[in-house]
Write a protein that holds these residues in place. Structure first.
Motif, mmCIF file in Angstrom:
data_model
loop_
_atom_site.group_PDB
_atom_site.id
_atom_site.type_symbol
_atom_site.label_atom_id
_atom_site.label_comp_id
_atom_site.label_asym_id
_atom_site.label_seq_id
_atom_site.Cartn_x
_atom_site.Cartn_y
_atom_site.Cartn_z
ATOM 1 N N ASP A 1 0.804 -1.292 0.211
ATOM 2 C CA ASP A 1 0.117 0.043 0.155
ATOM 3 C C ASP A 1 0.754 1.366 -0.025
ATOM 4 O O ASP A 1 0.588 2.112 -0.721
ATOM 5 C CB ASP A 1 -0.944 0.073 1.074
ATOM 6 C CG ASP A 1 -1.900 -1.248 0.952
ATOM 7 O OD1 ASP A 1 -2.173 -1.666 0.010
ATOM 8 O OD2 ASP A 1 -2.651 -1.415 2.242
ATOM 9 N N TRP B 1 2.710 1.793 -3.281
ATOM 10 C CA TRP B 1 1.847 2.350 -4.507
ATOM 11 C C TRP B 1 1.191 3.640 -4.287
ATOM 12 O O TRP B 1 1.207 4.489 -4.962
ATOM 13 C CB TRP B 1 0.405 1.230 -4.262
ATOM 14 C CG TRP B 1 -0.700 1.644 -5.507
ATOM 15 C CD1 TRP B 1 -1.840 1.744 -5.008
ATOM 16 C CD2 TRP B 1 -0.274 1.816 -6.744
ATOM 17 N NE1 TRP B 1 -2.662 2.058 -6.245
ATOM 18 C CE2 TRP B 1 -1.737 2.167 -7.261
ATOM 19 C CE3 TRP B 1 0.434 1.774 -7.582
ATOM 20 C CZ2 TRP B 1 -2.051 2.518 -8.710
ATOM 21 C CZ3 TRP B 1 0.160 1.835 -8.930
ATOM 22 C CH2 TRP B 1 -0.876 2.417 -9.341
ATOM 23 N N LYS C 1 1.898 6.580 -6.953
ATOM 24 C CA LYS C 1 0.675 7.514 -7.487
ATOM 25 C C LYS C 1 1.239 9.060 -7.249
ATOM 26 O O LYS C 1 1.050 9.774 -8.031
ATOM 27 C CB LYS C 1 -0.275 7.112 -6.586
ATOM 28 C CG LYS C 1 -1.185 5.878 -7.199
ATOM 29 C CD LYS C 1 -2.763 5.787 -6.651
ATOM 30 C CE LYS C 1 -2.629 5.764 -4.988
ATOM 31 N NZ LYS C 1 -4.263 5.529 -4.598
ATOM 32 N N GLU D 1 -2.527 -3.429 -11.034
ATOM 33 C CA GLU D 1 -2.765 -1.996 -10.886
ATOM 34 C C GLU D 1 -4.328 -1.927 -10.945
ATOM 35 O O GLU D 1 -5.085 -2.419 -11.981
ATOM 36 C CB GLU D 1 -2.184 -1.332 -12.213
ATOM 37 C CG GLU D 1 -0.532 -1.410 -11.936
ATOM 38 C CD GLU D 1 0.192 0.047 -12.913
ATOM 39 O OE1 GLU D 1 -0.594 0.946 -12.976
ATOM 40 O OE2 GLU D 1 1.060 -0.132 -12.824
ATOM 41 N N LYS D 2 -4.825 -0.943 -10.371
ATOM 42 C CA LYS D 2 -6.210 -0.396 -10.190
ATOM 43 C C LYS D 2 -6.801 -0.051 -11.550
ATOM 44 O O LYS D 2 -5.894 0.717 -12.306
ATOM 45 C CB LYS D 2 -6.346 0.688 -9.023
ATOM 46 C CG LYS D 2 -7.849 0.852 -8.691
ATOM 47 C CD LYS D 2 -8.125 1.928 -7.795
ATOM 48 C CE LYS D 2 -9.588 1.909 -7.293
ATOM 49 N NZ LYS D 2 -9.605 2.975 -5.948
ATOM 50 N N ASN D 3 -7.785 -0.539 -11.752
ATOM 51 C CA ASN D 3 -8.458 -0.183 -13.208
ATOM 52 C C ASN D 3 -7.785 -0.526 -14.311
ATOM 53 O O ASN D 3 -8.033 -0.068 -15.555
ATOM 54 C CB ASN D 3 -8.696 1.533 -13.215
ATOM 55 C CG ASN D 3 -9.553 2.109 -12.259
ATOM 56 O OD1 ASN D 3 -10.632 1.194 -11.952
ATOM 57 N ND2 ASN D 3 -9.043 3.235 -11.680
ATOM 58 N N LYS D 4 -6.791 -1.405 -14.207
ATOM 59 C CA LYS D 4 -6.181 -2.266 -15.210
ATOM 60 C C LYS D 4 -6.623 -3.657 -15.371
ATOM 61 O O LYS D 4 -6.606 -4.140 -14.262
ATOM 62 C CB LYS D 4 -4.435 -2.116 -15.082
ATOM 63 C CG LYS D 4 -4.015 -0.582 -15.196
ATOM 64 C CD LYS D 4 -4.328 -0.040 -16.681
ATOM 65 C CE LYS D 4 -3.496 1.491 -16.658
ATOM 66 N NZ LYS D 4 -2.169 1.262 -16.431
ATOM 67 N N SER D 5 -6.503 -4.215 -16.435
ATOM 68 C CA SER D 5 -6.827 -5.825 -16.276
ATOM 69 C C SER D 5 -6.268 -6.399 -17.691
ATOM 70 O O SER D 5 -5.818 -5.619 -18.454
ATOM 71 C CB SER D 5 -8.265 -5.965 -16.315
ATOM 72 O OG SER D 5 -8.788 -5.277 -17.486
#
Length: 560
Positions: A67, A70, A74, A91-95
């Motif tokens: 955390d 990250w 950011k 990563e958040k909002n990545k896939s």
């Protein structure tokens, strides 16, 4: 404080919001290398992948490390105006979807796979990154401790929450060099963990392919990685192009065989009670994951095309997902399921059971200072709204669900479908629980009874017993709580003492009619939180008839 500001181990403990003594306890008493449980999971290829999962004490610290890294990353991106477009894993909002989208509808797609990805990050490499990278430059003692806490047997372990973010940080050095090569050859480049993808519409890449591959290989090997030559390939638009398991020729899609296999697994589960993934017996959770993955792709394409689906008009793959969820939630449920009008009802019932646990051993158990509910509650979600129309509080959601039990209004009768194919009755009941407002035509209960075409005899039985079996040879019940306080109709909140209902919270009064707080009133949600927090001091005598009704249904379910 950001992680780059840490100057000693005590600072690190402060950053992680733990006592320094606890940090030393993990390092020198428990010892990180002894804090893992190892097990194998099958790969799609049939091979096995070893997972090294940390025990909860170490996992807690690794999450804090992840955390904070990250958070700092950011901050750096915002400060430098950097938008990360290369790495799409962890990563958040990545896939895999965002990764595949970059390579959609391209003439050529190049796939390169890295061998033993996580084993490429050894202890010295992890320590060295935090020691020498210009964004960190941590003291030797701090860099060493971070490496000790995040490595296992000398490497970043698959299964630790800190491994993804650290592997991405170190891999970013290679990414920048590969991006430069990609631009040189007019290619787009993305990476999903160990899966590297390049794509272009430039026909010249075919004649330059060997030169491109040589340069890429040199960068990869100099960066401490190894190419898996067996998985390196150039894919042409005339054939199926696959990126991180998704077909990208036109729109993003799954491999058709994957869907056929998933559908066959589900049918095997419905008819035989089991299914296999390869030679290994599968679980409902694994099958749900496959359906969720397929649905994620469909939902993504619906958004891309501005196509709005209704639960009454789903495509065939979405319908298969809905069918599976009905089986898992309502037919093959492992615990009795209670479906309430609103989410606060669930909080009240759980709080009542915690207070009265000794009276209701069939519904709840208190053991080792914790409560274990023997019933479960249906949680509203965007997925259930999308597939079943189970959304807002009240009767409409219940009516939509009821349709799949009864086949009313030309809805597919899932219950009968599974009854026929499985050849068995469900193990546990499902209970639709309403407020007792039977005398009011405008309220949800009366509305539902009219919709379900419940006859007068059933209605009379319902008034007498506060519950009925809704359909013959079915596991679905309708229930309510008794009328109290000489009221003609009442909500579940009426089961509480008037003194409690008059409780002021921060100077505000309880407004049962409103869902949101105002300057003078607080909402049902605030009240429910108060009830749960103070359950030991609250009287739940008024809830006993309702809990008795639920117990009667559950204990005697097989007799109905």
């Amino acid at each position: 404080m950001y992680i780059n500001e840490v100057v000693n181990p005590r600072d690190l403990a402060h950053l992680l919001n733990i006592q320094y003594s606890y940090l030393t306890y993990i390092l020198y008493h428990l010892r990180p290398e002894k804090c893992y449980i190892s097990f194998d999971i099958p790969k799609k290829s049939g091979e096995k992948r070893t997972i090294n999962a940390p025990i909860k004490q170490l996992k807690f610290i690794q999450r804090r490390i992840s955390d904070n890294i990250w958070k700092y990353e950011k901050h750096l991106r915002q400060e430098k105006g950097i938008e990360s477009k290369i790495s799409h894993a962890f990563e958040k909002n990545k896939s895999i979807l965002t990764n595949a989208y970059i390579h959609k509808h391209k003439r050529y797609v190049i796939n390169i796979d890295l061998k033993d990805y996580f084993n490429s990050f050894h202890f010295g490499r992890v320590k060295g990154y935090f020691l020498h990278n210009q964004n960190y430059l941590l003291p030797d003692s701090v860099a060493t401790i971070i490496a000790q806490l995040t490595c296992y047997n000398g490497y970043l372990p698959q299964g630790a929450p800190s491994s993804p973010v650290i592997s991405n940080l170190i891999s970013n050095i290679m990414d920048m060099k590969l991006l430069a090569i990609a631009k040189q050859f007019r290619l787009d480049y993305t990476r999903y963990a160990d899966d590297l993808t390049f794509s272009t519409n430039d026909k010249k890449i075919v004649e330059k392919y060997d030169d491109f591959l040589d340069k890429v290989r040199m960068v990869i090997e100099n960066s401490g990685f190894t190419i898996n030559s067996d998985k390196t390939r150039l894919q042409y638009y005339s054939s199926q192009q696959v990126v991180t398991g998704l077909v990208v020729n036109n729109k993003i899609n799954i491999n058709s065989q994957y869907y056929r296999e998933t559908k066959a697994m589900a049918f095997s589960l419905y008819t035989k009670g089991e299914f296999f993934i390869g030679s290994v017996k599968g679980t409902k959770q694994q099958l749900e994951g496959r359906f969720a993955f397929i649905n994620q792709i469909d939902k993504y394409n619906n958004i891309e095309s501005n196509h709005k689906q209704s639960f009454r008009n789903l495509n065939s793959r979405e319908e298969q997902y809905r069918r599976f969820l009905f089986f898992k939630i309502f037919f093959d449920n492992d615990k009795p399921l209670i479906v309430t009008e609103g989410k606060t009802d669930v909080v009240y019932i759980k709080a009542a059971l915690k207070k009265l646990y000794s009276d209701y051993p069939d519904l709840v158990e208190f053991k080792n200072d914790s409560y274990s509910y023997k019933i479960t509650f249906l949680k509203r979600s965007s997925l259930l709204e999308y597939l079943f129309g189970f959304n807002a509080d009240g009767a409409d959601s219940m009516k939509n669900l009821y349709s799949y039990f009864s086949g009313i209004n030309k809805i597919k009768n899932y219950y009968q479908y599974f009854r026929n194919y499985s050849g068995r009755a469900p193990k546990c009941p499902v209970v639709f629980l309403f407020d007792n407002e039977l005398n009011n035509k405008e309220k949800p209960l009366k509305n539902f009874i009219t919709y379900a075409k419940i006859d007068q005899k059933q209605t009379n039985d319902f008034k007498k017993n506060n519950f009925i079996l809704l359909l013959n040879d079915c596991n679905l019940f309708l229930a309510t709580h008794p009328l109290v306080k000489n009221l003609d109709e009442c909500e579940i909140e009426d089961l509480f003492d008037d003194t409690l209902l008059a409780t002021k919270i921060e100077g505000k009064e309880f407004d049962r009619s409103g869902k949101k707080c105002s300057s003078k009133h607080y909402s049902k949600e605030v009240f429910s939180k108060y009830v749960m927090k103070n359950f030991k001091d609250i009287s739940f005598e008024g809830f006993k008839p309702l809990l008795n009704t639920l117990r009667t249904i559950i204990v005697n379910y097989k007799r109905y």
